[in-house]
Design an enzyme around this catalytic site. Structure first.
Site, PDB file in Angstrom:
ATOM      1  N   THR A  40       0.857  -1.194   0.000  1.00 15.02           N
ATOM      2  CA  THR A  40       0.000   0.000   0.000  1.00 15.02           C
ATOM      3  C   THR A  40       0.881   1.226   0.000  1.00 15.02           C
ATOM      4  OG1 THR A  40      -1.591  -1.126   1.405  1.00 15.02           O
ATOM      5  CG2 THR A  40      -1.747   1.230   1.365  1.00 15.02           C
ATOM      6  N   ASP A  56      -3.603   4.784  -2.126  1.00 15.59           N
ATOM      7  CA  ASP A  56      -3.806   4.139  -3.434  1.00 15.59           C
ATOM      8  C   ASP A  56      -5.008   3.200  -3.277  1.00 15.59           C
ATOM      9  OD1 ASP A  56      -2.294   1.023  -3.640  1.00 15.59           O
ATOM     10  OD2 ASP A  56      -2.307   2.199  -1.796  1.00 15.59           O
ATOM     11  N   ARG A  58      -5.057  -0.328  -4.467  1.00 19.39           N
ATOM     12  CA  ARG A  58      -4.814  -1.728  -4.851  1.00 19.39           C
ATOM     13  C   ARG A  58      -4.761  -2.601  -3.612  1.00 19.39           C
ATOM     14  NH1 ARG A  58       0.299  -3.290  -8.535  1.00 19.39           N
ATOM     15  NH2 ARG A  58      -1.050  -2.429 -10.131  1.00 19.39           N
ATOM     16  N   LYS A  72      -9.261   2.590   1.034  1.00 18.18           N
ATOM     17  CA  LYS A  72      -8.351   2.471   2.168  1.00 18.18           C
ATOM     18  C   LYS A  72      -8.488   3.612   3.157  1.00 18.18           C
ATOM     19  CE  LYS A  72      -5.116  -0.069  -0.618  1.00 18.18           C
ATOM     20  NZ  LYS A  72      -3.754  -0.398  -0.995  1.00 18.18           N
ATOM     21  N   GLY A  86      -1.657  -2.765   5.602  1.00 16.89           N
ATOM     22  CA  GLY A  86      -1.489  -4.026   6.311  1.00 16.89           C
ATOM     23  C   GLY A  86      -2.575  -4.988   5.892  1.00 16.89           C
ATOM     24  N   SER A 168       4.196  -0.205   1.851  1.00 20.52           N
ATOM     25  CA  SER A 168       5.377  -0.590   1.066  1.00 20.52           C
ATOM     26  C   SER A 168       5.823   0.542   0.148  1.00 20.52           C
ATOM     27  CB  SER A 168       5.078  -1.849   0.258  1.00 20.52           C
ATOM     28  OG  SER A 168       3.970  -1.597  -0.571  1.00 20.52           O
ATOM     29  N   ASP A 205       6.151   1.233  -6.825  1.00 20.68           N
ATOM     30  CA  ASP A 205       6.049   0.119  -5.898  1.00 20.68           C
ATOM     31  C   ASP A 205       5.076  -0.906  -6.470  1.00 20.68           C
ATOM     32  OD1 ASP A 205       4.236  -0.465  -2.927  1.00 20.68           O
ATOM     33  OD2 ASP A 205       6.145  -1.382  -3.461  1.00 20.68           O
ATOM     34  N   SER A 208       1.531  -1.267  -4.683  1.00 23.42           N
ATOM     35  CA  SER A 208       0.522  -0.197  -4.774  1.00 23.42           C
ATOM     36  C   SER A 208       0.176   0.024  -6.216  1.00 23.42           C
ATOM     37  CB  SER A 208       1.071   1.111  -4.209  1.00 23.42           C
ATOM     38  OG  SER A 208       1.728   0.885  -3.006  1.00 23.42           O
TER      39      SER A 208
END
Lengths: 273, 235
Positions: A40, A56, A58, A72, A86, A168, A205, A208
């Site tokens: 994330t 984000d 995803r 989120k 998480g 991340s 990343d 994400s």
């Protein structure tokens, strides 16, 4: 055996028996389970009138994208929102539970919820589960004492910051913040910076991706900008569409109901005497 | 009378088949301040007297009418502290229902759960019944609703009801004045007139409280200035 070593505390308290077992297993060569990466990018920053949160969209299950457009940014109170990184179930359950507790607290006190209240409820819950509730949160809101932004780690520690990133993609997003953040940003500048930071996480990343969600909280008002940016549209869709050739002809159609309708006609003297 | 021998213990029936403690609880309610509720075609109004024990009490700190959820409000007659406990429990139950079903609790469900709590206290050891009757006003998918819950745990849906000191006069007045197609504003006027019937002293926005819920499904307690407006219309 000395008395102190193996004593279980009288009431409550943490029992360290399993820690001894884990040490024993590790010394025998068993590898402990590795950490699950939180895929994330979530960010927050304080601007001149309040707080802006970004995330984000995803949700990943290992290498597979489970949800291309999940939410989120969770609602905690009319003036407080929380981004969660998480395990999705953990973040949702924990924010739901604390949102419920805040609502009851508002009824009992008759006052607007404070960000520190949400912070304390979240961190005590996470601490009591010793990090097993895998929820890393960015909590932001505006209350009577002003705008606040906090980060909460799965073990229960917290930070209070003017700008924060988690997940991340946090390093990619933090790079943007560290170079471009300054105090006293206007709303538009702040939204632009948050969108840039999330995009940086999305493109750099693997954990994400997809779209950018933004939430702007100011005194007395909040704007939830769902899918503020859609930088990953599906551009290649077949114009011809998908057809399957017809193989079997329909000759005859008959419909049989599985349950028969029974009509009950009441006769007057049925159950007398 | 044979009954008095059975009146000390809550969990013992008297020979006439009554639980005398509950009768006593109802007496406690009957000596409380008058409160009433009226269900209109497009909303519900609940109102109560707010007689404070002395002029030195800060009346802005006292609020008898409380909301349980954004669309359900409650008023009581009887012992204030008992009502606080019930209101707290009801709010928690409404919130737990929402956590479980992600649906705002229907009025009947909340009334039933509150009544269950009140009944539990009539069948347990070492506790006494609640000395309050509650009037619960709510607006959900089934429309406007008004329920009265008694210390015994029984509840009824009413078109208009009153409790407390002046109950018989108030109910007679309501029976005469109530019409099925009443609108919310008329209901508020009728509520004020009913309160006025048995009111000792001068009625004003400082010694009554009114709560309304309209078709917007949001329960709110009227401010003293709003009550003043209604009072002027009634005069």
């Amino acid at each position: 055996m000395s008395e102190l070593a193996g004593t279980i505390p009288g009431k409550g308290g943490f029992s360290f028996d399993l820690c001894k077992r884990n040490d024993m297993l590790a010394s025998k060569g068993l590898k402990p389970p590795s950490f699950l990466k939180t895929g994330t990018t979530i960010v927050g920053l304080i601007f001149q009138d309040g707080v802006i949160l970004g995330a984000d969209t995803r949700a990943t299950e290992g290498p597979i994208v489970a949800d291309k457009n999940c939410e989120k940014i969770h609602y905690m109170a009319p003036n407080i929102y929380c981004c969660g990184a998480g395990t999705a179930a953990d973040t949702e359950a924990v924010t739901d539970m604390v949102s419920s507790q805040l609502k009851l607290h508002r009824y009992h006190t008759g006052r607007e919820s404070r960000v520190v209240t949400a912070l304390t409820l979240l961190k005590s819950h996470l601490f009591s589960y010793q990090g097993h509730v895998s929820a890393a949160l960015v909590l932001g809101g505006v209350d009577v004492t002003g705008p606040h932004l906090h980060t909460i780690y799965p073990h229960g520690s917290t930070d209070t910051l003017p700008f924060a990133t988690m997940g991340s993609g946090s390093l990619a997003a933090m790079a943007i913040f560290e170079s471009k953040y300054c105090e006293g940003l206007t709303r538009d500048e702040g939204v632009k910076l948050v969108a840039e930071a999330i995009c940086s996480g999305i493109f750099n990343d693997l954990g994400s991706g997809s779209n950018v969600d933004i939430c702007v909280i100011t005194k007395g008002k909040q704007e939830y900008l769902r899918n503020y940016l859609l930088p990953n549209p599906r551009t290649y869709v077949s114009e011809k569409g998908y057809t399957f050739s017809k193989k079997t002809e329909v000759l005859f159609t008959k419909i049989t109901p599985l349950r028969e309708l029974v009509e009950v006609i009441e006769v007057g003297d049925a159950m007398e005497e | 009378m044979g009954d008095s021998q059975y009146s000390f213990s809550l969990t013992t029936f008297s020979p006439s088949g009554k639980l005398v403690q509950i009768e006593h609880a109802l007496t406690a309610v009957g000596s409380g301040q008058t409160s009433l509720g009226i269900k209109a075609s497009n909303g519900v109004v609940i109102a109560t007297e707010k007689k404070l024990p002395s002029i030195l009490v800060d009346e802005t700190s006292v609020q008898k009418i409380q909301s349980l959820t954004p669309n359900i409000g409650v008023v009581y007659s009887g012992m204030g502290p008992d009502s606080r406990v019930l209101i707290r429990k009801s709010r928690k139950q409404a919130e737990q229902y929402y956590r479980l079903y992600k649906e705002p609790i229907p009025v009947t469900q909340l009334v039933r759960e509150t009544a269950t709590v009140m009944q539990e206290f009539t069948q347990s050891g070492g506790v006494r019944p609640f000395g309050v009757s509650l009037l619960v006003a709510g607006f959900d998918d089934k429309g406007p609703q008004l329920y009265q819950v008694d210390p015994s745990g029984s509840y009824f849906s009413w078109k208009a009801s009153a409790m407390g000191k002046n109950v018989s006069n108030a109910k007679t007045f309501l029976e005469k004045r109530y019409t099925d197609d009443m609108e919310l504003d008329d209901a508020v006027h009728t509520a004020i007139l009913t309160l006025k019937e048995g009111f000792e002293g001068q009625i004003s926005s400082k010694n009554i409280e009114i709560g309304v819920i309209g078709s917007d499904k949001i329960f709110k307690v009227l401010t003293p200035s709003e009550i003043d407006d209604y009072l002027q219309e009634v005069e």
